[in-house]
Scaffold this active site. Sequence first.
Site, short mmCIF file in Angstrom:
data_model
loop_
_atom_site.label_atom_id
_atom_site.label_comp_id
_atom_site.label_asym_id
_atom_site.label_seq_id
_atom_site.Cartn_x
_atom_site.Cartn_y
_atom_site.Cartn_z
N GLU A 100 0.81 -1.23 0.00
CA GLU A 100 0.00 0.00 0.00
C GLU A 100 0.84 1.27 0.00
O GLU A 100 0.67 2.15 0.87
CB GLU A 100 -0.99 -0.02 1.18
CG GLU A 100 -2.01 -1.14 1.04
CD GLU A 100 -3.22 -1.02 1.95
OE1 GLU A 100 -3.33 -0.03 2.69
OE2 GLU A 100 -4.06 -1.93 1.91
N GLU A 141 -5.59 -8.73 0.46
CA GLU A 141 -6.29 -8.32 1.68
C GLU A 141 -7.74 -8.02 1.34
O GLU A 141 -8.04 -7.48 0.27
CB GLU A 141 -5.66 -7.07 2.33
CG GLU A 141 -4.37 -7.35 3.06
CD GLU A 141 -3.80 -6.12 3.76
OE1 GLU A 141 -4.58 -5.34 4.34
OE2 GLU A 141 -2.58 -5.95 3.71
#
Length: 478
Positions: free
Chosen positions: A167, A376
């Site tokens: 991320e 995720e």
Amino acid sequence: MYYKKDPVFPADFLWGASSAAWQVEGGVAEGGRTPAIIDLNSKTKKPYADNSVTADHYHHVKEDVALMAECGFSSYRFSISWSRIIPRSDGEVNPEGVAFYNSLIDELVAHRITPIVTLYHYDMPVWVDEELGGWHSRRVIDAFDHYVRVCFNAFGDRVKYWLSINEQNMQICYGKWLGVDKGCKDWEKEKWQINHIMNLCHAKAVVACHELVPGGKIGPVPGYVPIYPESCRPEDQIAAMNAEELTEKIWNDLYAYGEYSGFVRKYWRDHDIDPDIRPGDMELLKAAKIDFFALNCYRSNVAKDCKPGDAHTELQLNKSGVKGEFVYPKYPGEYQLAANPFVETTDWDWEIDPIAMRYMLRYMWDHYHLPMMITENGFGAHETLGEDGRIHDQARIDFLRQQIYQVGMAIMDGCDVIGYNPWSFTDLLSTGNGMAKRYGLVFINTTDEDVLDLRRVKKDSFYWYSNLIRSNGQDWQR
Ligand code: BGP
């Protein structure tokens, strides 16, 4: 598109779950590990526990992998702690750190579970930050290159799926929250410099993986939040496009094409915030050809027009787990975010939106034509053991069923999706909310206030997911 039949998943689909070193391992001062910047950041999140014990996976590797095997996993996504591998600025490799990950990887392989390894998940060693200048300084590039090469050489015989930086877009968009903006005088300008340095680190890792790991594949891990326009007002559509560019597309274009888009170059010029791009940088970025996208997706966003004269409002995450605390940001002249009346939310105001999963996969496939894996996705909840000593997490089962179904729908739409690894296998430390916000298929008996016996308790979702895996995504148990 609607289909007459339930989705069909590829025979070799990777079913598993996900974690990150600093959130699951504990043992922060053991085995030669030195502190990481995220350890210090997690200490600031009181009243939540810090990461010194969390799920104590460091001391439960065999038990945890046995549980994964019992669930039927064919993959497990975890991260390596940089400061376990290279604890000091002399660059010496820590044999105990290598041995720890060897034991985990060997255990996975023995159970026919494919390891998917993240190289960087928010845990820069403190020595990199203090002695090299952290993400602010180009000196991190060689240190990172050294670290990833050690990992590829040590584990590349058994690990074929690698993920570069977790991320990066979220670290830049929410630098304060994740501690990346530490020491910045002008974050709006300096974040693009940090971002460029991160891009160079990512690129070095891609190049080194292909050089050192026979058959190795590597991809980035953007955090993806689909963005819908609030209405069919043309201004709202442009606002949604602005939000998409500024939170996601800038990164994904760079990873896929190895160059900065016209949009971001113009944006830098207009704001006088060009990063320092040196000779050779763009060639390196271009040479870094990724093999797939790893995607984290939990929720969706709604954007609407925000006029240049409107007041700026900073995004504020819900930190209490009591609905209604999330503050939608306003970025005058660009976009503002708003609530979506068509979806439910979790106790932390995260939109529960399974269609967002299909949207993301369709969008990413249409734009980049690269294989994708989900690394995720999950449902954060308050949880305590019931009187029967169990966790009946029906809301998580409903969440996972709907999300995975939409992964299947995207596959039916023609997207190349190779795996699904929700967050998280066991309960672990939430980035924002310690042990108060749990995501696991397996409960860990501990709290923010007290470290308890750390017993592993399979939640109802563990059994549900296990059935789904064993039927390769056919037995939905509606
Ligand atoms: C992702 C991070 C994870 C994880 C997850 C859930 O962005 O990659 O590390 O923490 O979000 O977030 P939280 O724990 O704050 O609910």
